[in-house]
Design a protein around this motif. Structure first.
Motif, PDB file in Angstrom:
ATOM      1  N   SER A  12     -13.149 -21.913   0.428  1.00 15.74           N
ATOM      2  CA  SER A  12     -14.408 -21.231   0.715  1.00 15.74           C
ATOM      3  C   SER A  12     -14.109 -19.748   0.781  1.00 15.74           C
ATOM      4  O   SER A  12     -13.001 -19.311   0.448  1.00 15.74           O
ATOM      5  CB  SER A  12     -14.992 -21.724   2.043  1.00 15.74           C
ATOM      6  OG  SER A  12     -14.183 -21.268   3.116  1.00 15.74           O
ATOM      7  N   LYS A  13     -15.061 -18.966   1.269  1.00 17.63           N
ATOM      8  CA  LYS A  13     -14.845 -17.528   1.398  1.00 17.63           C
ATOM      9  C   LYS A  13     -13.746 -17.216   2.417  1.00 17.63           C
ATOM     10  O   LYS A  13     -13.246 -16.105   2.472  1.00 17.63           O
ATOM     11  CB  LYS A  13     -16.139 -16.830   1.802  1.00 17.63           C
ATOM     12  CG  LYS A  13     -16.648 -17.225   3.167  1.00 17.63           C
ATOM     13  CD  LYS A  13     -17.948 -16.523   3.501  1.00 17.63           C
ATOM     14  CE  LYS A  13     -18.422 -16.933   4.888  1.00 17.63           C
ATOM     15  NZ  LYS A  13     -19.670 -16.284   5.229  1.00 17.63           N
ATOM     16  N   HIS A  14     -13.349 -18.212   3.201  1.00 18.99           N
ATOM     17  CA  HIS A  14     -12.308 -18.032   4.214  1.00 18.99           C
ATOM     18  C   HIS A  14     -10.903 -18.267   3.671  1.00 18.99           C
ATOM     19  O   HIS A  14      -9.923 -18.049   4.360  1.00 18.99           O
ATOM     20  CB  HIS A  14     -12.557 -18.960   5.404  1.00 18.99           C
ATOM     21  CG  HIS A  14     -13.911 -18.765   5.997  1.00 18.99           C
ATOM     22  ND1 HIS A  14     -14.279 -17.625   6.680  1.00 18.99           N
ATOM     23  CD2 HIS A  14     -15.010 -19.543   5.972  1.00 18.99           C
ATOM     24  CE1 HIS A  14     -15.538 -17.722   7.072  1.00 18.99           C
ATOM     25  NE2 HIS A  14     -16.003 -18.873   6.648  1.00 18.99           N
ATOM     26  N   GLY A  15     -10.800 -18.751   2.433  1.00 21.16           N
ATOM     27  CA  GLY A  15      -9.498 -19.011   1.835  1.00 21.16           C
ATOM     28  C   GLY A  15      -9.403 -20.433   1.312  1.00 21.16           C
ATOM     29  O   GLY A  15     -10.411 -21.108   1.116  1.00 21.16           O
ATOM     30  N   ALA A  16      -8.167 -20.888   1.089  1.00 17.60           N
ATOM     31  CA  ALA A  16      -7.929 -22.216   0.529  1.00 17.60           C
ATOM     32  C   ALA A  16      -6.989 -22.998   1.430  1.00 17.60           C
ATOM     33  O   ALA A  16      -6.070 -22.438   2.018  1.00 17.60           O
ATOM     34  CB  ALA A  16      -7.326 -22.092  -0.867  1.00 17.60           C
ATOM     35  N   THR A  17      -7.235 -24.298   1.513  1.00 19.27           N
ATOM     36  CA  THR A  17      -6.366 -25.184   2.276  1.00 19.27           C
ATOM     37  C   THR A  17      -6.045 -26.403   1.419  1.00 19.27           C
ATOM     38  O   THR A  17      -6.943 -27.089   0.942  1.00 19.27           O
ATOM     39  CB  THR A  17      -7.046 -25.651   3.578  1.00 19.27           C
ATOM     40  OG1 THR A  17      -7.402 -24.512   4.351  1.00 19.27           O
ATOM     41  CG2 THR A  17      -6.132 -26.549   4.390  1.00 19.27           C
ATOM     42  N   PHE A  18      -4.755 -26.629   1.228  1.00 22.44           N
ATOM     43  CA  PHE A  18      -4.317 -27.806   0.486  1.00 22.44           C
ATOM     44  C   PHE A  18      -4.161 -28.977   1.449  1.00 22.44           C
ATOM     45  O   PHE A  18      -3.802 -28.792   2.605  1.00 22.44           O
ATOM     46  CB  PHE A  18      -2.975 -27.535  -0.199  1.00 22.44           C
ATOM     47  CG  PHE A  18      -3.084 -26.664  -1.407  1.00 22.44           C
ATOM     48  CD1 PHE A  18      -3.317 -27.215  -2.655  1.00 22.44           C
ATOM     49  CD2 PHE A  18      -2.955 -25.292  -1.301  1.00 22.44           C
ATOM     50  CE1 PHE A  18      -3.411 -26.412  -3.774  1.00 22.44           C
ATOM     51  CE2 PHE A  18      -3.049 -24.478  -2.415  1.00 22.44           C
ATOM     52  CZ  PHE A  18      -3.282 -25.039  -3.649  1.00 22.44           C
ATOM     53  N   THR A  19      -4.401 -30.166   0.942  1.00 23.38           N
ATOM     54  CA  THR A  19      -4.206 -31.369   1.748  1.00 23.38           C
ATOM     55  C   THR A  19      -2.841 -31.997   1.470  1.00 23.38           C
ATOM     56  O   THR A  19      -2.567 -33.094   1.921  1.00 23.38           O
ATOM     57  CB  THR A  19      -5.319 -32.399   1.473  1.00 23.38           C
ATOM     58  OG1 THR A  19      -5.355 -32.671   0.071  1.00 23.38           O
ATOM     59  CG2 THR A  19      -6.668 -31.877   1.926  1.00 23.38           C
ATOM     60  N   LEU A  20      -2.020 -31.290   0.728  1.00 27.78           N
ATOM     61  CA  LEU A  20      -0.667 -31.742   0.413  1.00 27.78           C
ATOM     62  C   LEU A  20       0.336 -30.942   1.231  1.00 27.78           C
ATOM     63  O   LEU A  20       0.040 -29.848   1.713  1.00 27.78           O
ATOM     64  CB  LEU A  20      -0.360 -31.517  -1.066  1.00 27.78           C
ATOM     65  CG  LEU A  20      -1.267 -32.210  -2.067  1.00 27.78           C
ATOM     66  CD1 LEU A  20      -0.932 -31.742  -3.475  1.00 27.78           C
ATOM     67  CD2 LEU A  20      -1.109 -33.710  -1.965  1.00 27.78           C
ATOM     68  N   GLU A  21       1.547 -31.442   1.326  1.00 24.58           N
ATOM     69  CA  GLU A  21       2.598 -30.694   1.999  1.00 24.58           C
ATOM     70  C   GLU A  21       3.113 -29.585   1.094  1.00 24.58           C
ATOM     71  O   GLU A  21       3.001 -29.665  -0.131  1.00 24.58           O
ATOM     72  CB  GLU A  21       3.727 -31.638   2.407  1.00 24.58           C
ATOM     73  CG  GLU A  21       3.282 -32.631   3.469  1.00 24.58           C
ATOM     74  CD  GLU A  21       4.395 -33.552   3.924  1.00 24.58           C
ATOM     75  OE1 GLU A  21       5.450 -33.618   3.258  1.00 24.58           O
ATOM     76  OE2 GLU A  21       4.204 -34.200   4.953  1.00 24.58           O
ATOM     77  N   VAL A  22       3.669 -28.559   1.697  1.00 23.24           N
ATOM     78  CA  VAL A  22       4.135 -27.375   0.976  1.00 23.24           C
ATOM     79  C   VAL A  22       5.051 -27.742  -0.194  1.00 23.24           C
ATOM     80  O   VAL A  22       4.907 -27.221  -1.296  1.00 23.24           O
ATOM     81  CB  VAL A  22       4.862 -26.417   1.945  1.00 23.24           C
ATOM     82  CG1 VAL A  22       5.459 -25.254   1.199  1.00 23.24           C
ATOM     83  CG2 VAL A  22       3.917 -25.935   3.018  1.00 23.24           C
ATOM     84  N   SER A  23       5.974 -28.646   0.016  1.00 17.48           N
ATOM     85  CA  SER A  23       6.951 -28.975  -1.019  1.00 17.48           C
ATOM     86  C   SER A  23       6.330 -29.659  -2.234  1.00 17.48           C
ATOM     87  O   SER A  23       6.952 -29.731  -3.281  1.00 17.48           O
ATOM     88  CB  SER A  23       8.054 -29.864  -0.445  1.00 17.48           C
ATOM     89  OG  SER A  23       7.517 -31.109  -0.034  1.00 17.48           O
TER      90      SER A  23
END
Length: 94
Positions: free
Chosen positions: A48-59
């Motif tokens: 959204s306008k607040h940024g992005a969030t992945f539902t996966l782990e960083v690796s």
């Protein structure tokens, strides 16, 4: 391929709970200001306008995917203040 699509949650009528559609027959989104992040045909996060969030782990997310998402979010919303993800488990982080 990385792309942004409408958030998958569909709005429903508050009394009848019937799914709502726009004049063109497309599902009316429950969260119109949010998008879902798709990578190679799989939904991997939200933005959204607040940024992005992945539902996966960083690796599990390559740098090029994160960079492309940041660019897509900036184009869609004018800026991408942050990109966040779930934290790796200690075993994977070592």
């Amino acid at each position: 391929m990385v792309e942004l699509k409408p958030h998958p949650a569909q709005a429903r009528h508050p009394v009848t709970n019937v799914p709502l559609f726009d004049d063109d027959g497309q599902p009316r989104p429950l969260l119109p200001e949010s998008r879902s992040i798709w990578w190679d045909g799989v939904m991997v996060g939200y933005c959204s306008k607040h940024g992005a969030t992945f539902t996966l782990e960083v690796s599990q997310v390559p740098d090029w995917v994160r960079d492309e998402v940041e660019e897509l979010v900036s184009v869609e919303f004018g800026d991408c203040p942050k990109v966040s993800m779930l934290i790796d488990t200690p075993e994977e982080a070592e």
